[in-house]
Design a protein around this motif. Sequence first.
Motif, PDB file in Angstrom:
ATOM      1  N   THR A  71      -5.543 -28.814 -26.672  1.00 47.16           N
ATOM      2  CA  THR A  71      -6.265 -28.952 -25.425  1.00 47.16           C
ATOM      3  C   THR A  71      -7.149 -27.732 -25.303  1.00 47.16           C
ATOM      4  O   THR A  71      -6.910 -26.713 -25.934  1.00 47.16           O
ATOM      5  CB  THR A  71      -5.289 -29.028 -24.234  1.00 47.16           C
ATOM      6  OG1 THR A  71      -4.533 -27.832 -24.202  1.00 47.16           O
ATOM      7  CG2 THR A  71      -4.375 -30.233 -24.356  1.00 47.16           C
ATOM      8  N   GLN A  76     -11.035 -41.828 -30.675  1.00 48.77           N
ATOM      9  CA  GLN A  76     -10.301 -41.849 -29.415  1.00 48.77           C
ATOM     10  C   GLN A  76      -8.817 -41.806 -29.705  1.00 48.77           C
ATOM     11  O   GLN A  76      -8.336 -42.460 -30.631  1.00 48.77           O
ATOM     12  CB  GLN A  76     -10.629 -43.096 -28.600  1.00 48.77           C
ATOM     13  CG  GLN A  76     -11.985 -43.052 -27.956  1.00 48.77           C
ATOM     14  CD  GLN A  76     -12.076 -44.021 -26.788  1.00 48.77           C
ATOM     15  OE1 GLN A  76     -11.175 -44.800 -26.529  1.00 48.77           O
ATOM     16  NE2 GLN A  76     -13.193 -43.963 -26.083  1.00 48.77           N
ATOM     17  N   HIS A 110      -8.660 -41.028 -24.892  1.00 45.03           N
ATOM     18  CA  HIS A 110      -9.423 -39.790 -24.701  1.00 45.03           C
ATOM     19  C   HIS A 110     -10.348 -39.566 -25.883  1.00 45.03           C
ATOM     20  O   HIS A 110      -9.969 -39.779 -27.027  1.00 45.03           O
ATOM     21  CB  HIS A 110      -8.487 -38.585 -24.570  1.00 45.03           C
ATOM     22  CG  HIS A 110      -7.576 -38.665 -23.395  1.00 45.03           C
ATOM     23  ND1 HIS A 110      -7.971 -38.363 -22.120  1.00 45.03           N
ATOM     24  CD2 HIS A 110      -6.276 -39.044 -23.314  1.00 45.03           C
ATOM     25  CE1 HIS A 110      -6.966 -38.539 -21.287  1.00 45.03           C
ATOM     26  NE2 HIS A 110      -5.908 -38.959 -21.991  1.00 45.03           N
ATOM     27  N   VAL A 151     -11.997 -37.564 -28.704  1.00 42.68           N
ATOM     28  CA  VAL A 151     -11.631 -36.418 -29.528  1.00 42.68           C
ATOM     29  C   VAL A 151     -12.581 -36.361 -30.707  1.00 42.68           C
ATOM     30  O   VAL A 151     -13.304 -37.312 -30.996  1.00 42.68           O
ATOM     31  CB  VAL A 151     -10.165 -36.491 -30.044  1.00 42.68           C
ATOM     32  CG1 VAL A 151      -9.187 -36.461 -28.886  1.00 42.68           C
ATOM     33  CG2 VAL A 151      -9.957 -37.706 -30.919  1.00 42.68           C
ATOM     34  N   ASN A 157      -9.884 -32.074 -28.371  1.00 39.56           N
ATOM     35  CA  ASN A 157     -10.302 -32.803 -27.171  1.00 39.56           C
ATOM     36  C   ASN A 157     -11.772 -32.605 -26.888  1.00 39.56           C
ATOM     37  O   ASN A 157     -12.298 -31.505 -27.036  1.00 39.56           O
ATOM     38  CB  ASN A 157      -9.513 -32.343 -25.948  1.00 39.56           C
ATOM     39  CG  ASN A 157      -8.066 -32.762 -26.003  1.00 39.56           C
ATOM     40  OD1 ASN A 157      -7.690 -33.653 -26.742  1.00 39.56           O
ATOM     41  ND2 ASN A 157      -7.246 -32.109 -25.220  1.00 39.56           N
TER      42      ASN A 157
END
Length: 84
Positions: free
Chosen positions: A2, A30, A34, A36, A80
């Motif tokens: 993160t 994804q 999310h 990435v 991320n």
Amino acid sequence: MTGGGASNNAVILRVLSATGNDVSDLGPSQVNGHEVHLYSVHLTRSQINRDIAQERLPQFVRQAIALVHIPAITYTLAINGRTN
């Protein structure tokens, strides 16, 4: 990982590449919905040994590691967010 955006991502990639590891850009993807950016990181046995030698490990841990034969490791790193 993160993190706080492209500047942190660039630092992560620079650190990984600077150690002599082979880093390949796999592109956007994804994970769990999310965005990435994926990278492949390949470490040879000599790179693994060098990295272990740089760590401050107790002798018994070094001895245990010496018993394990890993010719190479390749892993995928997802960062991320967008890197561009």
